[in-house]
Design a protein around this motif. Sequence first.
Motif, PDB file in Angstrom:
ATOM      1  N   UNK A  89       0.845  -1.246   0.080  1.00 36.06           N
ATOM      2  CA  UNK A  89       0.055  -0.030  -0.091  1.00 36.06           C
ATOM      3  C   UNK A  89       1.056   1.352   0.007  1.00 36.06           C
ATOM      4  N   UNK A  90       0.196   2.347  -0.289  1.00 39.91           N
ATOM      5  CA  UNK A  90       1.168   3.455  -0.305  1.00 39.91           C
ATOM      6  C   UNK A  90       1.618   4.109   1.098  1.00 39.91           C
ATOM      7  N   UNK A  91       2.896   4.353   1.152  1.00 43.14           N
ATOM      8  CA  UNK A  91       3.326   4.885   2.483  1.00 43.14           C
ATOM      9  C   UNK A  91       3.284   3.550   3.666  1.00 43.14           C
ATOM     10  N   UNK A  92       3.559   2.361   2.974  1.00 38.77           N
ATOM     11  CA  UNK A  92       3.352   1.146   4.021  1.00 38.77           C
ATOM     12  C   UNK A  92       4.188   1.026   4.946  1.00 38.77           C
TER      13      UNK A  92
ATOM     14  N   UNK B  25      -0.530   8.337  11.956  1.00 39.22           N
ATOM     15  CA  UNK B  25      -0.375   8.432  10.502  1.00 39.22           C
ATOM     16  C   UNK B  25      -1.043   9.428   9.771  1.00 39.22           C
ATOM     17  N   UNK B  26      -0.297  10.284   9.389  1.00 37.47           N
ATOM     18  CA  UNK B  26      -1.010  11.628   8.683  1.00 37.47           C
ATOM     19  C   UNK B  26      -1.804  12.192   9.600  1.00 37.47           C
TER      20      UNK B  26
ATOM     21  N   UNK C 151      -6.969  -1.185   6.585  1.00 39.98           N
ATOM     22  CA  UNK C 151      -5.834  -0.661   5.634  1.00 39.98           C
ATOM     23  C   UNK C 151      -6.457   0.119   4.696  1.00 39.98           C
ATOM     24  N   UNK C 152      -5.559   1.109   4.048  1.00 37.59           N
ATOM     25  CA  UNK C 152      -5.929   2.037   3.208  1.00 37.59           C
ATOM     26  C   UNK C 152      -4.679   2.100   2.131  1.00 37.59           C
ATOM     27  N   UNK C 153      -4.941   2.850   1.039  1.00 39.43           N
ATOM     28  CA  UNK C 153      -3.760   2.934   0.065  1.00 39.43           C
ATOM     29  C   UNK C 153      -3.603   1.806  -0.906  1.00 39.43           C
TER      30      UNK C 153
ATOM     31  N   UNK D  77      -5.435   4.673  -5.868  1.00 37.93           N
ATOM     32  CA  UNK D  77      -4.934   4.467  -4.299  1.00 37.93           C
ATOM     33  C   UNK D  77      -5.454   5.684  -3.559  1.00 37.93           C
ATOM     34  N   UNK D  78      -6.086   5.680  -2.439  1.00 32.48           N
ATOM     35  CA  UNK D  78      -6.477   6.757  -1.692  1.00 32.48           C
ATOM     36  C   UNK D  78      -6.241   6.436  -0.240  1.00 32.48           C
ATOM     37  N   UNK D  79      -5.958   7.745   0.643  1.00 32.55           N
ATOM     38  CA  UNK D  79      -6.027   7.345   1.915  1.00 32.55           C
ATOM     39  C   UNK D  79      -7.245   6.788   2.675  1.00 32.55           C
ATOM     40  N   UNK D  80      -8.371   6.982   2.168  1.00 29.18           N
ATOM     41  CA  UNK D  80      -9.635   6.437   2.389  1.00 29.18           C
ATOM     42  C   UNK D  80     -10.194   5.496   1.630  1.00 29.18           C
TER      43      UNK D  80
END
Length: 498
Positions: free
Chosen positions: A346-349, A362-363, A373-375, A485-488
């Motif tokens: 995932x993004x920024x895993x 995180x963020x 999990x996101x991203x 991919x998105x953080x939500x």
Amino acid sequence: MDSPSDAPTLLGDYRLIELLAEGPLTRTWLAEQVSVRRNVLVDELRPEAEEARESFLADIRSKAAMDHPLIGSVYEAVAKDEHCFFAREKLAGATLEERLHATEAMRPSELAHAVRRVAEANLYLESRGQATAQLDPEDIHLEDSGVVRLVNLAVAGEREPERSVQDIVNLGERLVPLVADGHPGASRMLTLLAWMRGEGLEIPLTWEQVRAYASQIEQQLADPAAGAGPATTHLPAPKKLPVAAIAGVAALVIAAAGVGLSVMKPKPPAGPPKASLPGAVLIPAGKHPTPDGLDEDLRAFRLASHEVTIGEYAEFLETLALLAKDKRERTFDHEGQPATKTDHLPDDWETLRTAAKTNGTWKGRPVTLDTPVVGVDWWDATAFCEWKQGSLPSQEEWFAALRVGVQQPATLKPSNWLPVTAETPDRTPNGLLGMAGSVAEWTRSQSVNPANPLGEKLWVIIGGSFLNPANGAQAREWVEERGLRRPDLGFRLATDAR
């Protein structure tokens, strides 16, 4: 052990290096598979034991049928003329038996992780009704990186009803000296091992219960606050274990000779241990409303009560890392996945996982291993579901599950992006969590946006999210790219009803 003088240098494609073990029926060799230049173990049926060939081959077939990343693989079996043997994976790392002989104790978090992984492998064997030889510490390998693997113990025949209980009791007895006393979590780990031996319990633990307890100990010790005290007598109470005794101090009595070791019996559990996350929800077969205002006949299926969590996704990535050693990391990839997509991170895993393991942020948002999990993109979600022997839900399945007991989806109050718990407020009557909020979710298939009936079919993202809660459970998006991919944006698992 020296090689017998009459042993061949080559056995098929295998150059024999060293005889490791010898019994009345078989020999086990360290060997090199010449064609691919890798070290393997070769188990050879002794020529004078020809009458045992059929049972030997039956055991090999059982081992070869095992396909689990935690269990050693069988590479090849040969049965022709006077040669009858099979080659299997040489597992890396030291065994727990070797650690016992070296009096090399383990941190409680490390041992809890090993016990959890052993339980997961045995749950797979149980689910298949697979007969196995006795599980001993010598069959459990632990690599320096923390990866746990088991020797393939599958044998032909029906699984013995008491096999699991016997293995759990055996490990509960054998692993006690591996607990590093004086480290955070030592008393909890000793208590779990006592329960595995059956102390203080009317009903023996199951592998499912062992996994749940070990997982909870791991998660508690990942929290810096849980390990603040250097001694086992000052451990904080666990947050999730249903039995208070696991948070207390298990009195450890060591005899003067250093051999006698006993753990005080814990208070018996008030009920069976509960997993830390709620299970899937059964959706019955029949006509169900669709998000486009129609009715559709659907088969019965199960939908995960919550979105896939960071901790669950981390286990998937661990599996892929194991498979990569045999260049099988693409085992669960969708057949249409672009060749340019080479992993499922995932993004920024790393930042996300590290924050989750320490109950950090995180963020700017608090996260734990139980946070969804996101991203992840559609390919990531699909591969995870394939690993779990399920799939993403279609938008019709997702909406049908939502509507069981819910007449007005708009009445569901969206939740924030929070860890999954039994008290999550964004809940349907049948126990589905986060349908209106938490994170938006990938679905399996494409559809036409009803606002543009002449448009092309696009991929559907369904459900509200903490960043876009406006339409709650009725929210839908149509996207062209499955690589989004998105953080939500996360997903949940659908499986057959069986």
